[in-house]
Design a protein around this motif. Structure first.
Motif, PDB file in Angstrom:
ATOM      1  N   LEU A   1       0.873  -1.170   0.000  1.00 62.91           N
ATOM      2  CA  LEU A   1       0.000   0.000   0.000  1.00 62.91           C
ATOM      3  C   LEU A   1       0.911   1.221   0.000  1.00 62.91           C
ATOM      4  CD1 LEU A   1      -2.715   1.533   0.383  1.00 62.91           C
ATOM      5  CD2 LEU A   1      -2.399   1.228   2.850  1.00 62.91           C
ATOM      6  N   VAL A   2       0.686   2.147  -0.921  1.00 61.48           N
ATOM      7  CA  VAL A   2       1.492   3.367  -1.008  1.00 61.48           C
ATOM      8  C   VAL A   2       0.625   4.561  -0.611  1.00 61.48           C
ATOM      9  CG1 VAL A   2       2.844   4.892  -2.501  1.00 61.48           C
ATOM     10  CG2 VAL A   2       2.946   2.408  -2.838  1.00 61.48           C
ATOM     11  N   LEU A   3       1.089   5.317   0.371  1.00 63.25           N
ATOM     12  CA  LEU A   3       0.435   6.547   0.804  1.00 63.25           C
ATOM     13  C   LEU A   3       1.388   7.703   0.520  1.00 63.25           C
ATOM     14  CD1 LEU A   3      -0.872   5.220   4.242  1.00 63.25           C
ATOM     15  CD2 LEU A   3      -2.157   5.368   2.106  1.00 63.25           C
ATOM     16  N   CYS A   4       0.899   8.763  -0.087  1.00 65.10           N
ATOM     17  CA  CYS A   4       1.838   9.792  -0.552  1.00 65.10           C
ATOM     18  C   CYS A   4       1.201  11.179  -0.607  1.00 65.10           C
ATOM     19  CB  CYS A   4       2.397   9.419  -1.926  1.00 65.10           C
ATOM     20  SG  CYS A   4       1.138   9.019  -3.170  1.00 65.10           S
ATOM     21  N   ALA A   5       2.068  12.177  -0.675  1.00 60.20           N
ATOM     22  CA  ALA A   5       1.664  13.580  -0.823  1.00 60.20           C
ATOM     23  C   ALA A   5       2.894  14.384  -1.232  1.00 60.20           C
ATOM     24  CB  ALA A   5       1.096  14.128   0.481  1.00 60.20           C
ATOM     25  N   HIS A   6       2.703  15.450  -1.976  1.00 59.45           N
ATOM     26  CA  HIS A   6       3.856  16.299  -2.325  1.00 59.45           C
ATOM     27  C   HIS A   6       3.990  17.424  -1.312  1.00 59.45           C
ATOM     28  CE1 HIS A   6       2.178  20.138  -4.030  1.00 59.45           C
ATOM     29  NE2 HIS A   6       1.104  19.405  -4.268  1.00 59.45           N
TER      30      HIS A   6
ATOM     31  N   LYS B   1       4.181  -3.115  -8.818  1.00 59.06           N
ATOM     32  CA  LYS B   1       3.150  -3.817  -9.592  1.00 59.06           C
ATOM     33  C   LYS B   1       2.075  -4.383  -8.670  1.00 59.06           C
ATOM     34  CE  LYS B   1       6.137  -5.308 -13.418  1.00 59.06           C
ATOM     35  NZ  LYS B   1       6.790  -6.476 -14.058  1.00 59.06           N
ATOM     36  N   GLY B   2       0.827  -4.102  -8.998  1.00 58.63           N
ATOM     37  CA  GLY B   2      -0.287  -4.651  -8.239  1.00 58.63           C
ATOM     38  C   GLY B   2      -0.630  -3.901  -6.964  1.00 58.63           C
ATOM     39  N   CYS B   3       0.099  -2.830  -6.656  1.00 64.30           N
ATOM     40  CA  CYS B   3      -0.143  -2.115  -5.398  1.00 64.30           C
ATOM     41  C   CYS B   3      -1.317  -1.150  -5.533  1.00 64.30           C
ATOM     42  CB  CYS B   3       1.114  -1.365  -4.961  1.00 64.30           C
ATOM     43  SG  CYS B   3       1.396   0.194  -5.824  1.00 64.30           S
ATOM     44  N   LYS B   4      -1.729  -0.575  -4.416  1.00 67.63           N
ATOM     45  CA  LYS B   4      -2.719   0.487  -4.397  1.00 67.63           C
ATOM     46  C   LYS B   4      -2.061   1.755  -3.878  1.00 67.63           C
ATOM     47  CE  LYS B   4      -6.833  -2.377  -3.686  1.00 67.63           C
ATOM     48  NZ  LYS B   4      -8.024  -2.605  -2.834  1.00 67.63           N
ATOM     49  N   VAL B   5      -2.446   2.874  -4.459  1.00 65.64           N
ATOM     50  CA  VAL B   5      -1.843   4.171  -4.114  1.00 65.64           C
ATOM     51  C   VAL B   5      -2.944   5.159  -3.746  1.00 65.64           C
ATOM     52  CG1 VAL B   5      -0.401   6.073  -4.924  1.00 65.64           C
ATOM     53  CG2 VAL B   5       0.038   3.740  -5.749  1.00 65.64           C
ATOM     54  N   ILE B   6      -2.803   5.784  -2.578  1.00 60.94           N
ATOM     55  CA  ILE B   6      -3.693   6.883  -2.198  1.00 60.94           C
ATOM     56  C   ILE B   6      -2.835   8.114  -1.973  1.00 60.94           C
ATOM     57  CG2 ILE B   6      -5.480   7.700  -0.636  1.00 60.94           C
ATOM     58  CD1 ILE B   6      -6.055   4.832   0.123  1.00 60.94           C
ATOM     59  N   ASN B   7      -3.092   9.123  -2.768  1.00 56.16           N
ATOM     60  CA  ASN B   7      -2.346  10.383  -2.710  1.00 56.16           C
ATOM     61  C   ASN B   7      -3.224  11.453  -2.066  1.00 56.16           C
ATOM     62  OD1 ASN B   7      -0.136  12.219  -3.525  1.00 56.16           O
ATOM     63  ND2 ASN B   7      -1.649  13.045  -4.944  1.00 56.16           N
ATOM     64  N   PHE B   8      -2.594  12.351  -1.309  1.00 51.45           N
ATOM     65  CA  PHE B   8      -3.326  13.412  -0.617  1.00 51.45           C
ATOM     66  C   PHE B   8      -2.846  14.770  -1.112  1.00 51.45           C
ATOM     67  CE2 PHE B   8      -2.609   9.789   2.230  1.00 51.45           C
ATOM     68  CZ  PHE B   8      -3.916   9.320   2.316  1.00 51.45           C
ATOM     69  N   ASP B   9      -3.763  15.526  -1.675  1.00 56.13           N
ATOM     70  CA  ASP B   9      -3.406  16.834  -2.232  1.00 56.13           C
ATOM     71  C   ASP B   9      -4.527  17.819  -1.900  1.00 56.13           C
ATOM     72  OD1 ASP B   9      -2.337  18.926  -3.635  1.00 56.13           O
ATOM     73  OD2 ASP B   9      -1.976  17.787  -5.469  1.00 56.13           O
ATOM     74  N   MET B  10      -4.281  18.687  -0.940  1.00 57.69           N
ATOM     75  CA  MET B  10      -5.241  19.688  -0.469  1.00 57.69           C
ATOM     76  C   MET B  10      -6.296  19.038   0.420  1.00 57.69           C
ATOM     77  SD  MET B  10      -5.480  22.287  -3.761  1.00 57.69           S
ATOM     78  CE  MET B  10      -7.034  21.647  -4.269  1.00 57.69           C
TER      79      MET B  10
END
Length: 441
Positions: free
Chosen positions: A229-234, A304-313
């Protein structure tokens, strides 16, 4: 036999009560007040807008790296930092000017920076232009394009004469320089060049190559072979203008970064996940999502095959729906989009869909990796000096957490019973213990 069964039930209830209490006590939900505090810190004037390539951007990198270390995140592939090269708009020596010059070289009109004109940050392949009427290639209303020596320069009048909006920097733009001018300034310039005068403009900024960094850590799961699981934000933003006015970027995107940091504490309190959880703070999103592009290209095989949730604002103070943002290739039926939408319905959270390549989900989707961006899509102050911490709402932060926490539990903790129902389990088991004790008395 009856006493034996009662003692067995008592033992089971004691064990359940103990485990439930541990989970209730140890789980640390996201603290929206702490998130807002971190937003205030990251968007303070001391970081001068966190522009990639500046000292202040590197200072934020160091802050996030230290946070990851203090929260016991492991360095990804042995290093918290992933470097990549970008062109960035570097301030150079000199004073900006926009002036009108007669045929003898005398200045007949000098315009005021910030009041009559201002740079837009899209590109600075060149930073100086002097032009006459014959150099104007296209003229539409109060906007005109200059063509000179194979290069293009744009002077345009922004909506409502607002010189405060600052575009993202795009080094691959086909234009060499962009300058915003007030309506009156544009009309003046047209009259001057029609009368044979020359207009000269200088913006002391140039494109410069540098190395910048993403920050990557991870929480190791029980089965490291499962897709993570990838959680991310710039964390980057737009720096300052030539007068020193800071583009703080509280909502965009000190908020997403601070939300991400808050999630780390929550996830750590849940115990060991079933799969790796990768936490990424991206740089150079404002340059065209270059940080996420570098990350996906480098680690595609592991993703490969992962899920990504990005947070922006995350944290608008306006009562607007939570936005589930997919890419331009997505629809409402895309698997992760649909999954998050169902969680919104379950939690009675009002939401809407947007399908744009306008945040760090873009390159994940380009490589066919499931990814969405969650956003409070309030554009009223974005990319202006008014994007300040005082407009952040902790209620919106908590709203987003209610959705994300469910997805984390679903995907990374297999809906662990004690995590999901620890409070109910603790109360029921405690009541059972008290009833048994009363019966025995």
């Amino acid at each position: 036999m009856k006493n034996f069964m009662l003692r067995l039930l008592f033992a089971v209830l004691c064990l359940t009560c103990s485990l439930s209490f541990q989970y209730c006590y140890l789980i640390t939900p996201l603290d929206s007040a702490e998130v807002k505090h971190n937003i205030s810190y990251l968007s303070s004037d001391s970081f001068k807008g966190r522009l990639p390539g500046t000292l202040e951007n590197y200072e934020v990198v160091n802050f996030i790296k230290n946070y990851f270390q203090n929260q016991h995140l492991r360095p990804y592939k042995g290093n918290y930092l992933e470097n990549f090269n970008v062109l960035y708009p570097k301030r150079i020596e000199g004073v900006p000017y926009l002036r009108v010059i007669d045929k003898n070289g005398f200045i007949v009109r000098q315009y005021k920076y910030g009041a009559d004109y201002k740079e837009d940050m899209l590109n600075f392949k060149d930073n100086k232009i002097s032009f006459k009427k014959s150099d104007i290639l296209v003229e539409r209303g109060n906007n005109f394009q200059i063509y000179q020596n194979g290069k293009y320069f744009v002077f345009y009048n922004p909506e409502n004469d607002n010189l405060n909006f600052r575009s993202s920097f795009m080094a691959n733009s086909s234009q060499s320089m962009y300058v915003m001018v007030k309506k009156q300034t544009a009309q003046d310039i047209k009259k001057y060049v029609d009368s044979g005068y020359e207009v000269s403009c200088f913006i002391p900024i140039e494109n410069k190559l540098t190395s910048v960094y993403n920050i990557i850590g991870y929480i190791e799961g029980k089965n490291t072979n499962l897709p993570p699981l990838v959680l991310c934000a710039h964390f980057d933003h737009l720096g300052t203008d030539l007068s020193g006015k800071v583009y703080s970027g509280s909502l965009d995107n000190a908020s997403g970064t601070s939300f991400l940091l808050g999630l780390v504490k929550y996830i750590n309190s849940l115990g060991k996940p079933d799969r790796n959880i990768v936490i990424v703070s991206f740089n150079a999103e404002e340059f065209g999502c270059l940080g996420s592009k570098a990350f996906v290209q480098k680690y595609y095989n592991e993703l490969k095959g992962c899920k990504v949730i990005n947070f922006d604002m995350i944290g608008s103070d306006k009562k607007i729906p939570l936005t589930i943002m997919g890419s331009k290739w997505d629809t409402k039926k895309s698997s992760l989009v649909q999954e998050i939408a169902n969680l919104c319905r379950k939690n009675n959270v009002e939401f809407k869909y947007t399908f744009e390549n306008s945040s760090d989900h873009e390159y994940f989707r380009a490589y066919a990796i499931d990814a969405v961006t969650l956003s409070d899509e309030d554009m009223s102050k974005i990319h202006t000096p008014e994007d300040k911490n005082r407009y952040i709402s902790t209620a919106s932060i908590s709203r987003c957490f209610s959705i994300v926490s469910d997805e984390i539990l679903n995907y990374a903790f297999s809906n662990n019973f004690y995590v999901l129902y620890c409070r109910i389990s603790f109360i029921l088991s405690l009541l059972g213990i008290l009833i048994i004790l009363k019966l025995r008395i």
